[in-house]
Design an enzyme around this catalytic site. Structure first.
Site, short mmCIF file in Angstrom:
data_model
loop_
_atom_site.label_atom_id
_atom_site.label_comp_id
_atom_site.label_asym_id
_atom_site.label_seq_id
_atom_site.Cartn_x
_atom_site.Cartn_y
_atom_site.Cartn_z
N TYR A 108 -27.11 23.95 10.03
CA TYR A 108 -26.91 22.83 9.12
C TYR A 108 -27.84 22.76 8.14
O TYR A 108 -27.50 22.70 6.92
CB TYR A 108 -26.48 21.55 9.93
CG TYR A 108 -26.39 20.40 8.76
CD1 TYR A 108 -25.46 20.28 7.94
CD2 TYR A 108 -27.56 19.34 8.78
CE1 TYR A 108 -25.21 19.47 7.04
CE2 TYR A 108 -27.20 18.29 7.71
CZ TYR A 108 -26.13 18.22 7.12
OH TYR A 108 -26.08 17.33 6.13
N LYS A 116 -27.89 23.84 3.86
CA LYS A 116 -28.35 22.77 3.11
C LYS A 116 -29.36 23.67 1.99
O LYS A 116 -29.67 23.82 0.82
CB LYS A 116 -28.76 21.64 3.20
CG LYS A 116 -27.75 20.84 3.96
CD LYS A 116 -26.66 20.19 2.72
CE LYS A 116 -25.62 19.32 3.40
NZ LYS A 116 -24.43 19.17 2.33
N SER A 155 -30.19 17.37 2.19
CA SER A 155 -30.61 16.51 3.28
C SER A 155 -32.13 16.63 3.63
O SER A 155 -32.48 17.54 3.32
CB SER A 155 -29.70 16.89 4.47
OG SER A 155 -30.14 16.28 5.58
P1 NAD Z 1 -18.28 13.02 5.77
O1 NAD Z 1 -17.75 13.84 6.67
O2 NAD Z 1 -17.94 11.51 5.84
O3 NAD Z 1 -17.92 13.17 4.25
C1 NAD Z 1 -17.58 14.60 3.83
C2 NAD Z 1 -16.21 14.69 3.00
O4 NAD Z 1 -15.99 15.95 3.01
C3 NAD Z 1 -15.13 14.22 4.26
O5 NAD Z 1 -14.28 13.47 3.51
C4 NAD Z 1 -14.40 15.61 4.69
O6 NAD Z 1 -13.05 15.35 4.76
C5 NAD Z 1 -14.65 16.52 3.39
N1 NAD Z 1 -14.56 17.84 3.74
C6 NAD Z 1 -15.23 18.55 4.61
N2 NAD Z 1 -15.16 19.94 4.63
C7 NAD Z 1 -14.12 20.11 3.10
C8 NAD Z 1 -13.76 21.21 2.44
N3 NAD Z 1 -13.70 22.43 3.04
N4 NAD Z 1 -13.06 21.00 1.39
C9 NAD Z 1 -12.85 19.69 0.88
N5 NAD Z 1 -13.28 18.62 1.53
C10 NAD Z 1 -14.00 18.76 2.68
O7 NAD Z 1 -19.93 13.01 5.46
P2 NAD Z 1 -20.80 12.14 4.67
O8 NAD Z 1 -21.73 11.48 5.68
O9 NAD Z 1 -20.07 11.41 3.55
O10 NAD Z 1 -21.69 13.17 3.96
C11 NAD Z 1 -21.39 13.60 2.53
C12 NAD Z 1 -22.44 14.79 2.30
O11 NAD Z 1 -23.62 14.23 2.38
C13 NAD Z 1 -22.26 16.09 3.28
O12 NAD Z 1 -22.44 17.20 2.53
C14 NAD Z 1 -23.55 15.79 4.23
O13 NAD Z 1 -23.83 17.26 4.57
C15 NAD Z 1 -24.70 15.36 3.13
N6 NAD Z 1 -25.36 14.48 3.96
C16 NAD Z 1 -25.06 13.32 4.92
C17 NAD Z 1 -25.79 12.69 5.77
C18 NAD Z 1 -25.46 11.82 6.80
O14 NAD Z 1 -26.00 11.29 7.69
N7 NAD Z 1 -24.49 10.88 6.40
C19 NAD Z 1 -27.48 12.96 5.45
C20 NAD Z 1 -27.77 13.86 4.55
C21 NAD Z 1 -26.81 14.88 3.93
#
Ligand code: NAD
Ligand code: UDP
Length: 355
Positions: free
Chosen positions: A162, A166, A138
């Site tokens: 958070y 990362k 991120s």
């Molecule tokens: P999201 O919450 O929609 O997707 C994450 C998924 O992981 C969900 O389906 C959740 O049910 C699943 N999950 C959580 N804990 C888990 C576990 N212990 N075991 C199995 N599954 C688990 O989030 P997103 O926006 O799709 O983000 C995906 C990744 O990208 C994350 O790692 C997040 O930190 C990173 N990220 C997101 C953003 C953003 O703004 N959306 C920005 C930078 C990085």
């Protein structure tokens, strides 16, 4: 075609990436505990990718409910793939927790899932000789950036648990790659602000409770789920006084994952660290106005005090991703708002269920 494990594949970014990967011919196993997603997203992914039951959706996309913290479940996934004659060749690791405020209140949970869960995954990958990994990092790593646009060489200085989680996983992956030169193929992808939805409006972002992020909040105001947007600060040193971010269409981001994976699978082992952003700065007011155009009516808003922890401007320098992957964003702010509105207006209550 290769079989991939997608952790967190039912989530916002994961579900869109699954569509792109299925369309490209990859077979997928999605491991998700559905703590922040709905299995309906995966049903729609299968339909969007044009997979018919006769084509055996079970083979193209297998869903395994479970946690990345559970090594037994992970081992079963890798073992069963070998038994079907199609071992897992690579992993895209989306699973994790992502709410900044929640990470401040409950850091242990964030370290357990984001760091502990990644260690559990990497251990099992190593045990099954799977050395190809794309990791969801991120732009939050950059904290208050010293320079904008931000290159990958900028200092890593997270300002919340958070971001620290990362940074810790990136550190681990760098140490791992250095420990066995020529073995691991790793991409740490630092996303800027992922927004929008699949152009069909069938899948999109479905946050639990009150959205923390700008785009889903604006969408929910537009659809009448919330009364009014609060804009956090109108006195920043930016052209219109509101914060500037690098919003990236989630389908551009999904395509960036495919580009990274293709690169890892074809080139010599390496560790890539890449910003995935557009390089284009957009203010909060520009988002609000563009969304108003897309939905056909102004989005009610009020400017209030700044939110603690915000930086005035974060914009990616995405030139390294272009150079290494031949990838850059293709979609505009208007595309983002049109597709985001297609999703929100057709699904005012999101998927309507968790799990
Ligand atoms: P999201 O919450 O929609 O997707 C994450 C998924 O992981 C969900 O389906 C959740 O049910 C699943 N999950 C959580 N804990 C888990 C576990 N212990 N075991 C199995 N599954 C688990 O989030 P997103 O926006 O799709 O983000 C995906 C990744 O990208 C994350 O790692 C997040 O930190 C990173 N990220 C997101 C953003 C953003 O703004 N959306 C920005 C930078 C990085
Ligand atoms: N923002 C806002 N109102 C909201 C949510 C966010 O004004 O209800 C602003 C926030 O202050 C920031 C920008 O929108 O300037 C993007 O915030 P978001 O939380 O979406 O992403 P991040 O802070 O991670 O860049």
């Amino acid at each position: 075609m290769a079989k991939l494990l997608i952790t967190g594949g039912a989530g916002f970014i994961g579900s869109h990436t699954c569509v792109v990967l299925l369309e490209a011919g990859y077979d997928l196993v999605v491991l998700d505990d559905f703590s922040n997603s709905s299995s309906r997203a995966l049903d729609r992914v299968i339909a969007l990718a044009g997979i018919t039951p006769s084509e055996s959706s079970a083979k193209r996309l297998v869903t395994v409910p479970g946690s990345i913290n559970n090594s037994l479940v992970l081992e079963k996934v890798f073992r069963e793939a070998i038994e079907t004659g199609q071992p897992i060749e690579g992993v895209i690791h989306f699973a994790g927790l992502k709410a900044v405020g929640e990470s401040v209140a409950d850091p242990l949970r964030y370290w357990h899932v984001n760091v502990g869960g990644s260690i559990s995954l990497i251990n099992v990958m190593a045990a099954f000789s799977c050395h190809t990994l794309v990791f969801s990092s991120s732009a939050t790593l950059y904290g208050y950036p010293d320079q904008v646009p931000i290159p990958e060489t900028a200092p890593i200085q997270p300002i919340n648990p958070y971001g620290h989680s990362k940074a810790a996983v990136e550190r681990l992956l760098n140490d791992l790659a250095a420990s066995a030169p020529g073995q691991w193929r790793i991409a740490c992808l630092r996303y800027f602000n992922p927004v929008g939805a699949h152009a069909s409006g069938r899948i999109g972002e479905d946050p639990l409770g009150i959205p923390n992020n700008l785009f889903p909040f604006v969408s929910q105001v537009a659809v009448g789920r919330r009364e009014r947007l609060q804009i956090f600060g109108g006195d920043w040193s930016t052209p219109d006084g509101t914060c500037v971010r690098d919003y990236i269409h989630v389908m551009d981001l999904a395509e960036g994952h495919k580009a990274a994976l293709d690169c890892l699978l074809t080139e010599a082992p390496q560790l890539l660290t890449l910003n995935l952003g557009s390089g284009r700065g957009i203010s909060v007011l520009e988002v609000v106005n563009a969304f108003g155009q897309a939905c056909g009516q102004p989005v009610p808003h009020t400017i209030v005090d700044r939110r603690p922890g915000d930086a005035a401007i974060t914009v990616a320098d995405p030139s390294e991703a272009l150079r290494r992957l031949g990838w850059s964003t293709r979609r505009s702010l208007d595309d983002i708002c049109r597709d985001g509105w297609a999703w929100q207006s057709a699904n005012p209550a999101g998927y309507g269920q968790r799990g």
